[in-house]
Design a protein around this motif. Structure first.
Motif, PDB file in Angstrom:
ATOM      1  N   TYR A  44       0.805  -1.218   0.000  1.00  0.00           N
ATOM      2  CA  TYR A  44       0.000   0.000   0.000  1.00  0.00           C
ATOM      3  C   TYR A  44       0.845   1.278   0.000  1.00  0.00           C
ATOM      4  CZ  TYR A  44      -3.750  -3.233   1.025  1.00  0.00           C
ATOM      5  OH  TYR A  44      -4.641  -4.273   0.969  1.00  0.00           O
ATOM      6  N   ILE A  45       2.179   1.137  -0.042  1.00  0.00           N
ATOM      7  CA  ILE A  45       3.051   2.312  -0.095  1.00  0.00           C
ATOM      8  C   ILE A  45       2.732   3.119  -1.358  1.00  0.00           C
ATOM      9  CG2 ILE A  45       5.463   3.048  -0.467  1.00  0.00           C
ATOM     10  CD1 ILE A  45       5.122   2.355   2.378  1.00  0.00           C
ATOM     11  N   ASP A  46       2.643   4.436  -1.196  1.00  0.00           N
ATOM     12  CA  ASP A  46       2.319   5.375  -2.283  1.00  0.00           C
ATOM     13  C   ASP A  46       0.911   5.183  -2.840  1.00  0.00           C
ATOM     14  OD1 ASP A  46       4.709   6.793  -2.154  1.00  0.00           O
ATOM     15  OD2 ASP A  46       5.731   5.362  -3.458  1.00  0.00           O
ATOM     16  N   LYS A  47       0.034   4.551  -2.048  1.00  0.00           N
ATOM     17  CA  LYS A  47      -1.370   4.393  -2.451  1.00  0.00           C
ATOM     18  C   LYS A  47      -2.251   5.015  -1.359  1.00  0.00           C
ATOM     19  CE  LYS A  47      -0.906   0.427  -5.398  1.00  0.00           C
ATOM     20  NZ  LYS A  47      -0.173  -0.773  -5.231  1.00  0.00           N
ATOM     21  N   PRO A  48      -3.433   5.502  -1.752  1.00  0.00           N
ATOM     22  CA  PRO A  48      -4.320   6.111  -0.752  1.00  0.00           C
ATOM     23  C   PRO A  48      -4.953   5.054   0.157  1.00  0.00           C
ATOM     24  CG  PRO A  48      -5.312   6.203  -2.942  1.00  0.00           C
ATOM     25  CD  PRO A  48      -3.946   5.619  -3.105  1.00  0.00           C
ATOM     26  N   ILE A  49      -4.929   5.322   1.461  1.00  0.00           N
ATOM     27  CA  ILE A  49      -5.559   4.430   2.439  1.00  0.00           C
ATOM     28  C   ILE A  49      -6.462   5.252   3.355  1.00  0.00           C
ATOM     29  CG2 ILE A  49      -3.692   2.721   2.437  1.00  0.00           C
ATOM     30  CD1 ILE A  49      -2.817   3.912   5.169  1.00  0.00           C
ATOM     31  N   ARG A  50      -7.357   4.558   4.025  1.00  0.00           N
ATOM     32  CA  ARG A  50      -8.225   5.184   5.031  1.00  0.00           C
ATOM     33  C   ARG A  50      -7.897   4.535   6.366  1.00  0.00           C
ATOM     34  NH1 ARG A  50     -13.742   7.936   4.063  1.00  0.00           N
ATOM     35  NH2 ARG A  50     -14.511   8.158   6.184  1.00  0.00           N
ATOM     36  N   VAL A  51      -7.803   5.342   7.411  1.00  0.00           N
ATOM     37  CA  VAL A  51      -7.421   4.849   8.737  1.00  0.00           C
ATOM     38  C   VAL A  51      -8.470   5.285   9.756  1.00  0.00           C
ATOM     39  CG1 VAL A  51      -5.598   4.819  10.484  1.00  0.00           C
ATOM     40  CG2 VAL A  51      -4.993   5.123   8.092  1.00  0.00           C
ATOM     41  N   LYS A  52      -8.891   4.337  10.600  1.00  0.00           N
ATOM     42  CA  LYS A  52      -9.773   4.667  11.722  1.00  0.00           C
ATOM     43  C   LYS A  52      -8.957   4.543  13.006  1.00  0.00           C
ATOM     44  CE  LYS A  52     -14.109   3.301   9.624  1.00  0.00           C
ATOM     45  NZ  LYS A  52     -15.444   2.765   9.837  1.00  0.00           N
TER      46      LYS A  52
END
Length: 110
Positions: free
Chosen positions: A25-33
């Motif tokens: 997931y490096i350099d990719k958009p993620i969502r964090v809670k």
């Protein structure tokens, strides 16, 4: 005692390995809670075995002041941030996320 030391060494090495590999997931958009209900999304720039995350272009999704568990449409630009791993509850790819109806809520009949 020498065998015990070797066993301790093996156990500590095993514990340092992350449960899953975030490198894809490096350099990719993620969502964090996070614990406490905050949510943010950004581009993953780095991480460590403790799940400390570095996100760039981070956007925080603001919560409803009346109900802290509900998100509003409001957002806040945070930019480059370091997220402390102990407060991370959930990590998911931004493009693979969609809202679904809560399957545990009883549907009201008209």
């Amino acid at each position: 005692t020498n065998d015990t030391n070797k066993e301790l060494e093996l156990n500590t090495k095993k514990k340092k390995e992350s449960i899953f590999d975030l490198s894809k997931y490096i350099d990719k958009p993620i969502r964090v809670k996070f614990q406490g209900g905050r949510e943010a999304s950004g581009v993953l720039k780095g991480f460590d075995p403790l799940l400390n995350l570095v996100l760039d272009g981070t956007i925080e999704y603001m919560r409803d002041p009346d109900d802290q568990l509900k998100l509003t449409e409001d957002t806040r630009q945070l930019g480059l941030v370091v997220c402390r791993g102990t407060s991370v509850v959930l990590i998911c790819p931004q493009d693979g996320m969609e809202a679904i109806p809560n399957p545990f809520v009883q549907q009201q009949d008209g």
